[in-house]
Design a protein around this motif. Sequence first.
Motif, PDB file in Angstrom:
ATOM      1  N   SER A   1       0.820  -1.217   0.000  1.00 35.36           N
ATOM      2  CA  SER A   1       0.000   0.000   0.000  1.00 35.36           C
ATOM      3  C   SER A   1       0.856   1.270   0.000  1.00 35.36           C
ATOM      4  CB  SER A   1      -0.960  -0.009   1.185  1.00 35.36           C
ATOM      5  OG  SER A   1      -1.723   1.165   1.230  1.00 35.36           O
ATOM      6  N   PRO A   2       1.771   1.453   0.963  1.00 35.66           N
ATOM      7  CA  PRO A   2       2.619   2.651   0.892  1.00 35.66           C
ATOM      8  C   PRO A   2       3.542   2.669  -0.310  1.00 35.66           C
ATOM      9  CG  PRO A   2       3.355   1.198   2.661  1.00 35.66           C
ATOM     10  CD  PRO A   2       2.029   0.678   2.190  1.00 35.66           C
ATOM     11  N   VAL A   3       3.981   1.492  -0.777  1.00 34.24           N
ATOM     12  CA  VAL A   3       4.845   1.440  -1.956  1.00 34.24           C
ATOM     13  C   VAL A   3       4.085   1.934  -3.186  1.00 34.24           C
ATOM     14  CG1 VAL A   3       6.067  -0.106  -3.532  1.00 34.24           C
ATOM     15  CG2 VAL A   3       6.349  -0.371  -1.066  1.00 34.24           C
ATOM     16  N   VAL A   4       2.826   1.511  -3.335  1.00 33.01           N
ATOM     17  CA  VAL A   4       2.006   1.965  -4.467  1.00 33.01           C
ATOM     18  C   VAL A   4       1.807   3.472  -4.409  1.00 33.01           C
ATOM     19  CG1 VAL A   4      -0.324   1.895  -5.428  1.00 33.01           C
ATOM     20  CG2 VAL A   4       0.842  -0.224  -4.869  1.00 33.01           C
ATOM     21  N   ASN A   5       1.574   3.995  -3.202  1.00 32.19           N
ATOM     22  CA  ASN A   5       1.419   5.444  -3.063  1.00 32.19           C
ATOM     23  C   ASN A   5       2.656   6.181  -3.536  1.00 32.19           C
ATOM     24  OD1 ASN A   5      -1.176   6.297  -1.980  1.00 32.19           O
ATOM     25  ND2 ASN A   5      -0.692   5.011  -0.228  1.00 32.19           N
ATOM     26  N   VAL A   6       3.822   5.703  -3.135  1.00 37.59           N
ATOM     27  CA  VAL A   6       5.073   6.345  -3.527  1.00 37.59           C
ATOM     28  C   VAL A   6       5.283   6.244  -5.034  1.00 37.59           C
ATOM     29  CG1 VAL A   6       7.577   6.228  -3.310  1.00 37.59           C
ATOM     30  CG2 VAL A   6       6.152   5.992  -1.283  1.00 37.59           C
ATOM     31  N   VAL A   7       5.001   5.064  -5.601  1.00 39.39           N
ATOM     32  CA  VAL A   7       5.176   4.870  -7.041  1.00 39.39           C
ATOM     33  C   VAL A   7       4.267   5.819  -7.815  1.00 39.39           C
ATOM     34  CG1 VAL A   7       4.807   3.261  -8.938  1.00 39.39           C
ATOM     35  CG2 VAL A   7       5.994   2.500  -6.876  1.00 39.39           C
ATOM     36  N   MET A   8       2.997   5.925  -7.404  1.00 39.34           N
ATOM     37  CA  MET A   8       2.057   6.788  -8.112  1.00 39.34           C
ATOM     38  C   MET A   8       2.452   8.258  -8.000  1.00 39.34           C
ATOM     39  SD  MET A   8      -0.142   5.161  -9.808  1.00 39.34           S
ATOM     40  CE  MET A   8      -0.773   3.505  -9.997  1.00 39.34           C
ATOM     41  N   LEU A   9       2.902   8.671  -6.821  1.00 35.62           N
ATOM     42  CA  LEU A   9       3.336  10.060  -6.653  1.00 35.62           C
ATOM     43  C   LEU A   9       4.527  10.371  -7.548  1.00 35.62           C
ATOM     44  CD1 LEU A   9       3.013  10.545  -2.786  1.00 35.62           C
ATOM     45  CD2 LEU A   9       1.646  11.632  -4.558  1.00 35.62           C
ATOM     46  N   ASN A  10       5.426   9.421  -7.681  1.00 31.59           N
ATOM     47  CA  ASN A  10       6.589   9.653  -8.538  1.00 31.59           C
ATOM     48  C   ASN A  10       6.221   9.573 -10.016  1.00 31.59           C
ATOM     49  OD1 ASN A  10       9.430   9.783  -7.032  1.00 31.59           O
ATOM     50  ND2 ASN A  10       8.055   8.493  -5.821  1.00 31.59           N
TER      51      ASN A  10
END
Length: 319
Positions: free
Chosen positions: A241-250
């Motif tokens: 979940s936090p990894v997906v958030n970081v990927v999408m933000l980048n």
Amino acid sequence: MNRIILRILAQRIALSLLLLLLVSVLIFAGTQILPGDVAASILGQSATPEALANLREELGLNAPAWQRYFDWLGGLLQGDLGRSLTNGRDIGEAIGQRLSNTLFLATTAAVIAVPLAIFLGLVSVLYRDRWPDKLISALSLAAVSVPEFLIGYILMFWVGVQLGWAPSVAILNDTMTFWERLHAITLPVAVLTMVVLAHMMRMTRAAILNVMQSPYIETAELKGLGTFAVIWRHALPNAISPVVNVVMLNLAYLVVGVVVVEVVFVYPGMGQFLVDHVSKRDVPVVQACGLIFASVYILLNMVADIVSILANPRLRHPK
């Protein structure tokens, strides 16, 4: 369960649309306070007051700001981005190829950066507090600390000019093959990859380390599972979940934040297009570019939020 998910999805979509409406107001208001006069920039300094007044009337610049905003918003809802004040061209047609180039650049960087960031994050966790972890962390911190334009000029000088491995100016044309286009964008892709790779890797490492402190991780270790198996089978799925958030933000940054990189490498994308028309004070083009950037950013953040909710059942039942 399905009803809960549908309600959450509807809420996120409604909030995103409301946010986009508020952003459109800010973009329109921001363009109205830009210094200079569009009519004077079109006609030149030798224009007579009568000519300036006639051109302002023709362009609709004499109408109240609220009326111009609603006219602009009404056109957007019908898919009409308006026409450029400087050349009269349809903005949608002019932006189409530029947006395609920007998405091509961002997608290429993402295809390289995302899997590499997750892999390096896993390696960093696997060798925590040992030399691979320290080396990766030091390099990522250095990449985050250096501005994109400086990295771009360094690569342009050494790789493009001194070594001649890649073109120092990223120019595309319709006659290029796919591989020729990839070769042309080598340096801007390298810059974007270095910047987002470092941030994604560090956040992936932090997310997995946070999960590694959970009791079920200790239980898995007591069962005799190896460190890599524990990370791959237990820690990574629960840190998604936090990894997906970081990927999408980048990914949002790759599309929205390419302005500096495109200007440095004279890349024919949305960023270069926006800067060119800001200097001309072509307000409709600036508004259209700003709204497209905002839409992409809001959309990717909404997708990250929805994926996090679907991946983590606890987010579907907040206390």
